[in-house]
Design an enzyme around this catalytic site. Structure first.
Site, mmCIF file in Angstrom:
data_model
loop_
_atom_site.group_PDB
_atom_site.id
_atom_site.type_symbol
_atom_site.label_atom_id
_atom_site.label_comp_id
_atom_site.label_asym_id
_atom_site.label_seq_id
_atom_site.Cartn_x
_atom_site.Cartn_y
_atom_site.Cartn_z
ATOM 1 N N LYS A 112 0.840 -1.196 0.000
ATOM 2 C CA LYS A 112 0.000 0.000 0.000
ATOM 3 C C LYS A 112 0.878 1.250 0.000
ATOM 4 C CE LYS A 112 -4.032 1.971 2.320
ATOM 5 N NZ LYS A 112 -4.999 1.807 3.437
ATOM 6 N N HIS B 212 -9.117 -9.579 6.375
ATOM 7 C CA HIS B 212 -8.312 -8.493 6.940
ATOM 8 C C HIS B 212 -8.289 -8.544 8.464
ATOM 9 C CE1 HIS B 212 -6.045 -4.870 6.092
ATOM 10 N NE2 HIS B 212 -6.685 -4.225 7.059
ATOM 11 N N TYR C 128 -4.518 -0.171 17.681
ATOM 12 C CA TYR C 128 -4.480 -1.523 18.246
ATOM 13 C C TYR C 128 -4.176 -1.531 19.743
ATOM 14 C CZ TYR C 128 -4.378 -2.849 13.356
ATOM 15 O OH TYR C 128 -4.678 -2.998 12.033
#
Length: 442
Positions: free
Chosen positions: A271, A377, A412
């Site tokens: 990406k 994902h 996270y």
């Protein structure tokens, strides 16, 4: 006219003489066209937008695939200048009010102007944007034109752009990221294609960007899902969870990207077109070696049949014409069948389509009885979460995930699953017994 054999030049080279000041398009080898023109940076930049083009350094000319529409595309590229087309090629109509000078070998035509969307595609390819970006931008530009009664964007300005973007949020109820993508597509159109500077777009109803937490599976849930997978989907899911790969990054892995001696994987053109290193899970090493043995056997069979080629990135296919059949460039997860390249006409293998793993993962999730709306994902989210739970620092996790900014990785930190931000509730320190509604201790 037969060339003199003593000159040492082939018939093809004899035909490839560049006339001063003009552009010539002639038939070349089977399935190819020769394009000759006096050098200029602008013309070179234009010819480089044609897929499958090849520069012949010794002969000093370009060749392009002779496929449907390529001649019209070349005429559109070099519009405005003298263009000579060999009469043996597919005939091209000239305007009725333009007389053609006599000539036994070539005719002169007026090139049609490229359409707006063709100009958009050329501008995107010249900047090496991804194919998905090209499709998304062209789609939004089409939608913008359609919503304004097919008016040309050059006739519109900030007011029409503002109304279009507002309708996406208030009527279509799109997300904030979708609205931003539409805005970026229109800004690219006006600034890079039309050469018109768009100022601040006033009065846009902006879609509110919510703060969402990622869906994360526990280690036990990951084990249950993997237990319901087998063969190639199991191996791909192991790499998504064990190396933190994105779905397409896993599908696009090539044999040369796996380093078994260093226990690492090189993710190429991830990406943002960035490369990075991540680990190769030990649990996946032996299954991956066995899988590659099967893939290599399949590749050798393809070579014996005159096949075995894969697409190469950027200009590598032009520089190294036979590299596409080398073992190192083969896909780790190849498709089960071949496809015919629309430019070269060559039969090749593509990588396994991402929908194969998506379907297998959904079936495995349902079979394992997990109610969370997990997708492929989710395995990447779980990878980052479990690393933080195991005590690894957030900068290490950021590098493994390939995030540009550590703030992206910070999402996270909610996952330590010990309440709030890893804080123990003061109620847990009171030492009270939990009572049932009836008043009896449980």
């Amino acid at each position: 006219m037969v060339p003199d054999p003593r000159s040492g030049q082939s018939e093809l080279a004899q035909r490839a003489k560049v006339p001063t000041g003009s552009i010539q398009i002639k038939p070349g080898e089977t399935g190819r066209l020769i394009v000759l023109f006096p050098y200029s940076p602008e013309r070179v930049a234009k010819i480089k937008t044609v897929l499958g083009r090849t520069w012949h350094h010794k002969e000093k000319y370009w060749t392009v695939p002779h496929t449907d529409g390529v001649l019209a595309h070349l005429l559109a590229l070099f519009t405005g200048g003298p263009i000579a087309v060999d009469p043996s090629l597919r005939p091209v109509r000239a305007p009725a009010n333009r007389e053609l000078p006599p000539g036994p070998e070539i005719i002169r035509v007026a090139a049609p102007s490229p359409t707006l969307l063709d100009r958009v595609r050329q501008a995107i390819r010249a900047r090496h944007f991804s194919h998905r970006t090209e499709e998304a931008y062209v789609g939004w530009i089409k939608r913008f034109i359609t919503c304004n009664n097919t008016r040309h964007p050059a006739e519109m300005d900030e007011a029409e752009i503002g109304r279009f973007l507002s309708s996406l949020a208030s009527e279509a109820h799109v997300s904030a990221s979708t609205q931003n993508q539409a805005l970026n597509a229109l800004l690219f159109l006006y600034r890079e294609v039309l050469g018109k500077d768009i100022g601040y777009v006033n009065g846009v109803v902006r879609a509110k960007k919510p703060r969402r937490l990622p869906v994360v599976l526990t280690k036990e849930e990951v084990k249950r899902v993997l237990h319901c997978l087998s063969d190639t989907p199991w191996l791909m899911a192991m790499l998504l969870y064990g190396a933190g790969l994105r779905l397409l990054e896993c599908c696009r892995l090539r044999v040369k990207d796996i380093d078994f001696s260093q226990h690492q994987i090189v993710v190429r053109a991830g990406k943002g077109n960035k490369d990075r290193y991540t680990m190769l899970p030990t649990a996946a090493k032996e299954p991956l070696l066995r899988h590659l043995q099967v893939v290599k056997g399949q590749h050798q069979k393809d070579l014996r049949r005159g096949l075995g080629g894969v697409a190469l990135p950027s200009a590598l296919e032009r520089k190294y014409t036979h590299a596409g059949k080398e073992w190192g460039w083969q896909w780790v997860f190849p498709a089960s069948s071949h496809y015919t390249d629309r430019i070269t006409g060559e039969q090749r293998r593509h990588h396994l389509h991402e929908s194969v793993l998506q379907r297998a993962f959904k079936e495995a999730r349902l079979k394992s009885g997990i109610a969370k709306p997990a997708s492929c994902h989710t395995l990447r989210h779980s990878f980052a979460t479990h690393l933080l739970e195991d005590g690894y620092d957030i900068r290490t996790v950021q590098e493994l995930l390939g995030h540009k900014d550590v703030s992206t990785t910070m999402i996270y930190t909610h996952v330590l699953n010990r309440g709030g931000r890893g804080v123990h509730s003061p109620a847990d320190r009171l030492g009270l017994e939990v009572e049932s509604p009836s008043g009896q201790p449980e």
